[in-house]
Design a protein around this motif. Structure first.
Motif, mmCIF file in Angstrom:
data_model
loop_
_atom_site.group_PDB
_atom_site.id
_atom_site.type_symbol
_atom_site.label_atom_id
_atom_site.label_comp_id
_atom_site.label_asym_id
_atom_site.label_seq_id
_atom_site.Cartn_x
_atom_site.Cartn_y
_atom_site.Cartn_z
ATOM 1 N N GLY A 3 35.236 78.987 37.400
ATOM 2 C CA GLY A 3 34.633 80.088 38.172
ATOM 3 C C GLY A 3 33.621 79.501 39.128
ATOM 4 O O GLY A 3 33.957 78.813 40.071
ATOM 5 N N THR A 4 32.340 79.726 38.841
ATOM 6 C CA THR A 4 31.277 79.156 39.660
ATOM 7 C C THR A 4 30.431 78.169 38.869
ATOM 8 O O THR A 4 29.503 77.586 39.396
ATOM 9 C CB THR A 4 30.356 80.273 40.199
ATOM 10 N N GLN A 5 30.769 77.978 37.602
ATOM 11 C CA GLN A 5 29.992 77.095 36.737
ATOM 12 C C GLN A 5 30.631 75.703 36.684
ATOM 13 O O GLN A 5 31.811 75.559 36.387
ATOM 14 C CB GLN A 5 29.920 77.668 35.321
ATOM 15 N N ARG A 6 29.822 74.690 36.960
ATOM 16 C CA ARG A 6 30.305 73.306 36.909
ATOM 17 C C ARG A 6 30.360 72.869 35.452
ATOM 18 O O ARG A 6 29.377 72.870 34.742
ATOM 19 C CB ARG A 6 29.389 72.383 37.710
ATOM 20 N N VAL A 7 31.556 72.490 34.998
ATOM 21 C CA VAL A 7 31.767 72.080 33.620
ATOM 22 C C VAL A 7 31.605 70.568 33.482
ATOM 23 O O VAL A 7 30.937 70.087 32.578
ATOM 24 C CB VAL A 7 33.166 72.519 33.126
ATOM 25 N N VAL A 8 32.240 69.814 34.385
ATOM 26 C CA VAL A 8 32.185 68.356 34.372
ATOM 27 C C VAL A 8 31.879 67.886 35.783
ATOM 28 O O VAL A 8 32.431 68.404 36.744
ATOM 29 C CB VAL A 8 33.542 67.759 33.902
#
Length: 150
Positions: free
Chosen positions: A86-91
């Protein structure tokens, strides 16, 4: 959409109650009351439910997940990955071996694999050239060391 459907059903029920089919004489005595029950502002709402009047589908709605995987590589053959949900950076900036990138590209699509392979081949050529330069330099240093040892 459900609010509109509820309002339309309410308007339809009001119109049906105002003009009952079993009392024809009531229609004759009160023909002007039916328009008063459904004001002009609600009349357009009565026209909108045509698409909503369809039976509800029993098919499950497919939930989509937005994942964006960005793989970046350098001419030297160093690869990194970023993953965004979505808009959240995971890695962010995860180092990936070149062989893993090549394998993944082959699994995805032939066109992707060809593009990745051309970048990897350029990196291989660059590393071979550097290796040859270093081998030549090593040979020179060995020769100098041999002169000093004699």
């Amino acid at each position: 959409m459900s609010d509109t459907l509820t309002e339309v059903q309410a308007v339809e029920e009001t119109v049906v109650e105002a003009t009952p089919a079993s009392a024809p004489e009531a229609e004759a005595t009160k023909p002007a009351e039916a328009p008063k029950q459904a004001p002009a502002a609600e009349a357009p709402k009565a026209e909108k439910p045509k698409p909503a009047a369809r039976a509800k589908s029993t098919a499950k709605k497919t939930r989509t997940v937005e994942l964006t995987l960005t793989v970046t590589g350098t001419a030297e053959g160093e690869w990194q990955a970023d993953l965004v949900h979505g808009t959240q950076r995971v890695v962010s900036g995860l180092v990936i071996p070149a062989i893993a990138v090549a394998k993944a590209a082959k699994e995805l699509h032939e066109d992707i694999a060809e593009g990745i392979e051309s970048v990897l081949e350029a990196a291989r050529d660059q590393h071979r050239t550097r290796m040859e330069e270093l081998e030549a330099e090593l040979a020179k240093v060995k020769a100098q060391l041999a002169e000093l040892s004699e």
